[in-house]
Structure formats: structure tokens, C-alpha cells
Design a protein around this motif. Structure first.
Motif, mmCIF file in Angstrom:
data_model
loop_
_atom_site.group_PDB
_atom_site.id
_atom_site.type_symbol
_atom_site.label_atom_id
_atom_site.label_comp_id
_atom_site.label_asym_id
_atom_site.label_seq_id
_atom_site.Cartn_x
_atom_site.Cartn_y
_atom_site.Cartn_z
ATOM 1 N N LEU A 170 0.814 -1.227 0.000
ATOM 2 C CA LEU A 170 0.000 0.000 0.000
ATOM 3 C C LEU A 170 0.842 1.270 0.000
ATOM 4 O O LEU A 170 0.465 2.268 -0.607
ATOM 5 N N ASN A 171 1.979 1.263 0.702
ATOM 6 C CA ASN A 171 2.763 2.498 0.850
ATOM 7 C C ASN A 171 4.053 2.457 0.039
ATOM 8 O O ASN A 171 5.004 3.163 0.355
ATOM 9 N N GLN A 172 4.100 1.619 -1.000
ATOM 10 C CA GLN A 172 5.318 1.498 -1.793
ATOM 11 C C GLN A 172 5.283 2.416 -3.016
ATOM 12 O O GLN A 172 4.244 2.579 -3.654
ATOM 13 N N THR A 173 6.424 3.000 -3.313
ATOM 14 C CA THR A 173 6.564 3.780 -4.552
ATOM 15 C C THR A 173 7.508 3.116 -5.533
ATOM 16 O O THR A 173 7.517 3.462 -6.707
ATOM 17 N N GLN A 174 8.311 2.156 -5.065
ATOM 18 C CA GLN A 174 9.223 1.427 -5.936
ATOM 19 C C GLN A 174 8.486 0.252 -6.573
ATOM 20 O O GLN A 174 7.888 -0.568 -5.871
ATOM 21 N N LEU A 175 8.523 0.169 -7.898
ATOM 22 C CA LEU A 175 7.733 -0.842 -8.595
ATOM 23 C C LEU A 175 8.202 -2.257 -8.301
ATOM 24 O O LEU A 175 7.394 -3.176 -8.155
ATOM 25 N N ARG A 176 9.520 -2.474 -8.224
ATOM 26 C CA ARG A 176 10.005 -3.829 -7.976
ATOM 27 C C ARG A 176 9.593 -4.312 -6.586
ATOM 28 O O ARG A 176 9.214 -5.471 -6.412
ATOM 29 N N LYS A 177 9.668 -3.433 -5.601
ATOM 30 C CA LYS A 177 9.262 -3.819 -4.256
ATOM 31 C C LYS A 177 7.749 -4.053 -4.201
ATOM 32 O O LYS A 177 7.282 -4.989 -3.533
ATOM 33 N N LEU A 178 7.010 -3.254 -4.924
ATOM 34 C CA LEU A 178 5.564 -3.418 -4.962
ATOM 35 C C LEU A 178 5.182 -4.756 -5.607
ATOM 36 O O LEU A 178 4.303 -5.473 -5.135
ATOM 37 N N LEU A 179 5.865 -5.109 -6.699
ATOM 38 C CA LEU A 179 5.597 -6.382 -7.353
ATOM 39 C C LEU A 179 6.062 -7.563 -6.498
ATOM 40 O O LEU A 179 5.530 -8.670 -6.622
ATOM 41 N N ALA A 180 7.049 -7.335 -5.631
ATOM 42 C CA ALA A 180 7.456 -8.391 -4.699
ATOM 43 C C ALA A 180 6.341 -8.668 -3.690
ATOM 44 O O ALA A 180 6.040 -9.832 -3.379
ATOM 45 N N PHE A 181 5.708 -7.618 -3.178
ATOM 46 C CA PHE A 181 4.562 -7.817 -2.277
ATOM 47 C C PHE A 181 3.397 -8.453 -3.030
ATOM 48 O O PHE A 181 2.646 -9.257 -2.459
ATOM 49 N N SER A 182 3.242 -8.110 -4.291
ATOM 50 C CA SER A 182 2.241 -8.777 -5.119
ATOM 51 C C SER A 182 2.537 -10.268 -5.237
ATOM 52 O O SER A 182 1.627 -11.111 -5.193
ATOM 53 N N SER A 183 3.812 -10.613 -5.371
ATOM 54 C CA SER A 183 4.206 -12.014 -5.438
ATOM 55 C C SER A 183 3.883 -12.754 -4.145
ATOM 56 O O SER A 183 3.450 -13.916 -4.173
#
Length: 343
Positions: A170-183
Motif C-alpha cells: 500500500l505504501n510502496q513507490t518502488q515498482l520492484r518492491k511493490l511487485l514483490a509484495f504482489s508475489s
């Protein structure tokens, strides 16, 4: 990294995963997983940056700890049953330790803390490998022992992964980190039906990989690393922007797109087995992930990020990668929902 080194490492990663999926002996599977870890570590540290070195160290330590737990569980099972066969895990304590160790390798909650940092600290394509290919080996082992696994542990981990994956993004601005949480969230969906329908779990992981690959390729071809970059992606090509929007919505599992298929099948199967409360919790907690998916689509296709008049726009007319594979996978990740009845 010269060609011979890159070829040797890539071949080791590929063959070790294939050998794990085809092995029937715990020592063979453990040795191949160790080869996989040792091959992946230099790939992560390749950028020669302190963040990359930190990511490689975290990845190596986590995978080593999980491998130690795997070896302990396999040895305990061998002492109690006098065999090393993967499909004959008869000791309940050994099976529980093995399940938790494989969950650590797959970055399922509560063993997920290493994945966002490792994915953020390396390159886009290496992060894609960690989030997709590296899940195949532990997933295959989990499927082999799925009939002996405790369903309560898997359902608890699944709900926890979906919840923490949604909250973390929810509070991520970095796409790779956001996609890691999606994973992490998708790993929860994969684990939810592992004991009652392993074929649906396999389908869920396959569709997740199919949807994630074109997204990472598009981010790599446009050099996008933050959410702000999505707002200026139209300067690269409007076609990529609209395709990325649909792929992200498919990853979120909205109905007309392919990503809805696994969630539909999972919730249907769980209701069939009277797991109503668990299915309801998973459906509600998946709204957290859907929020940041919609946030990405809104920024990429419905608005422009704030910028001053002197800000340099990112005009890029020559993508770094060929669009053929990305476009093919993109179409499959969006238009395969009508095939659901045949599955």
C-alpha cells in the motif's frame, strides 16, 4: 559478466530447477537447491552496488537457513522411516518442518521479509527471475508432499500471505518492491488449494508467471523503476502504457481478464470443501492488493504525475527489448479466461 560466466550460471539455475522437479530423493533435491542458490547469488550481486551486495547476502542467508531446515526434516524422516523418498513423508513433525522450509524459499508469510529487499536491490530482469522461476522448485516439492501436509498450516499461511502482501504494497513507490509484495499475495493464493486441489495451485502459479513476465519486460524496456515513471510512460509509447494497464488489472484478478480465472477456481473449490470462512477472508483481503493495482493503472493511464515545466521528459523511441515475446505473453495474460471451462 562475460558470456561464458553468464552461460554457466544461467545453465546451472535452469538445470538445477529441472532436476528438483524430477528428483525423488531428498538429498538429490537438497543438493540441486543448493546449486540453485549458489548460482543465483552472483546474478543478484552483479550490479556492483552496495544494495545489490546486501540483497545477495540476504538471499544467500535466507536460502541457506531454509536448506538447513530441509536437510533436518529429511534426516528426521529418514531416521523414523528408513528411507529418503520425497513422496513418503510419514513423520508429521518432519513434514511440518519441511513445509515451513519450502515456504521460506517461496517467501510465503511469515517468512516473506527477505523478498522485497532482495527484489529491490537487484536489476529488473533478475528480480523477475526471483519472483517467477525461483518459485518452481519449492512449489514442485510442496506438490509432491501435498497429501501429507497439514491443511491448517497452509490455509493460515495463505491468508497471512494475502493480507501482508496487500498491506505491504500500500505504501510502496518502488515498482520492484511493490511487485514483490504482489508475489507474496499470489503465493498465498497458490498455497490455499495445495492440499485439496494441487492442479489448481499449479494453474495459479502458471498464470501468475504468465502475467508477471510481460509486466517486468515492459518496465525493463522503458527503464521504469518508480510509480512516478509510470505517469510519464506515455512518452515512450502509448501502446505499452495501455497494455501495461490491462496486464496489471489482470494481475489483480478483475473478471474479464485471465487473472480472474485462478481466483474463481480457488474460491469455487474452497466453497465445495466447506471452507467458507477462509474463502471469505481471502476474498476480502485480496481487496488490499487490488487497491494498489488500481492505483498503478490510475497513475499510468488516467493522470499525469505533477512536474515542473523544466522537468526533463523521458522520450525514448527505441525500446531495449524486442516486443514480440512480451506482446504474445501479454495477449495470453489478458484473453485466456474463455478457456476456463476446458480446464
Amino acid at each position: 559478466m562475460n558470456l561464458m560466466t553468464w552461460l554457466m550460471i544461467s545453465l546451472s539455475i535452469t538445470l538445477s530447477t529441472i532436476l528438483v522437479t524430477t528428483s525423488t530423493h531428498w538429498l538429490m533435491a537438497w543438493a540441486c537447491l543448493e546449486i540453485n542458490t549458489l548460482s543465483m547469488t552472483p546474478m543478484i550481486s552483479k550490479p556492483h552496488h552496495p544494495r545489490a551486495t546486501e540483497a545477495a547476502t540476504k538471499y544467500f542467508l535466507t536460502q541457506t537457513l531454509a536448506s538447513m531446515a530441509m536437510l533436518l526434516a529429511a534426516t528426521m524422516n529418514a531416521l523414523n522411516t528408513s528411507h529418503w523418498e520425497i513422496t513418503l513423508m510419514l513423520d508429521q513433525t518432519s513434514t511440518t518442518i519441511m513445509t515451513l522450509a519450502l515456504m521460506m524459499k517461496m517467501a510465503a508469510a511469515p517468512f516473506h521479509f527477505w523478498l522485497p529487499e532482495v527484489t529491490q536491490g537487484t536489476t529488473t530482469l533478475t528480480g523477475l527471475t526471483i519472483l517467477t522461476w525461483q518459485k518452481l522448485a519449492p512449489m514442485s516439492l510442496l506438490i509432491m508432499i501435498s497429501d501429507k501436509t497439514n491443511q491448517t498450516i497452509l490455509l493460515t499461511t495463505a491468508i497471512l500471505s494475502i493480507t501482508l502482501g496487500g498491506l505491504g504494497g500500500l505504501n510502496q513507490t518502488q515498482l520492484r518492491k511493490l511487485l514483490a509484495f504482489s508475489s507474496i499475495a499470489h503465493t498465498g493464493w497458490v498455497l490455499s488449494t495445495l492440499t485439496i486441489a494441487p492442479n489448481i495451485s499449479t494453474l495459479t502459479l502458471s498464470i501468475y508467471i504468465l502475467t508477471t513476465i510481460p509486466i517486468f519486460i515492459m518496465l525493463h524496456s522503458t527503464s521504469s523503476s518508480t510509480i512516478k515513471d509510470l505517469g510519464t510512460m506515455w512518452t515512450t509509447t502509448p501502446q505499452l502504457t495501455s497494455a501495461l494497464t490491462l496486464s496489471i488489472l489482470s494481475l489483480g484478478g478483475l473478471p474479464p481478464l485471465t487473472g480472474f480465472m485462478p481466483k474463481w477456481l480457488i474460491l469455487n473449490k474452497m466453497m465445495f470443501f466447506n471452507l467458507t470462512m477462509e474463502a471469505t477472508l481471502m476474498a476480502i483481503m485480496s481487496l488490499l492488493s487490488l487497491y494498489f493495482y488500481l492505483r498503478l493503472t490510475y497513475i499510468s493511464s488516467m493522470t499525469l504525475t505533477p512536474h515542473t515545466n523544466t522537468m526533463t521528459m523521458k522520450w525514448r523511441t527505441n525500446p531495449k527489448t524486442k516486443p514480440l515475446m512480451a506482446s504474445t505473453l501479454m495477449i495470453m495474460s489478458m484473453l485466456m479466461l474463455p478457456m476456463t471451462p476446458s480446464l
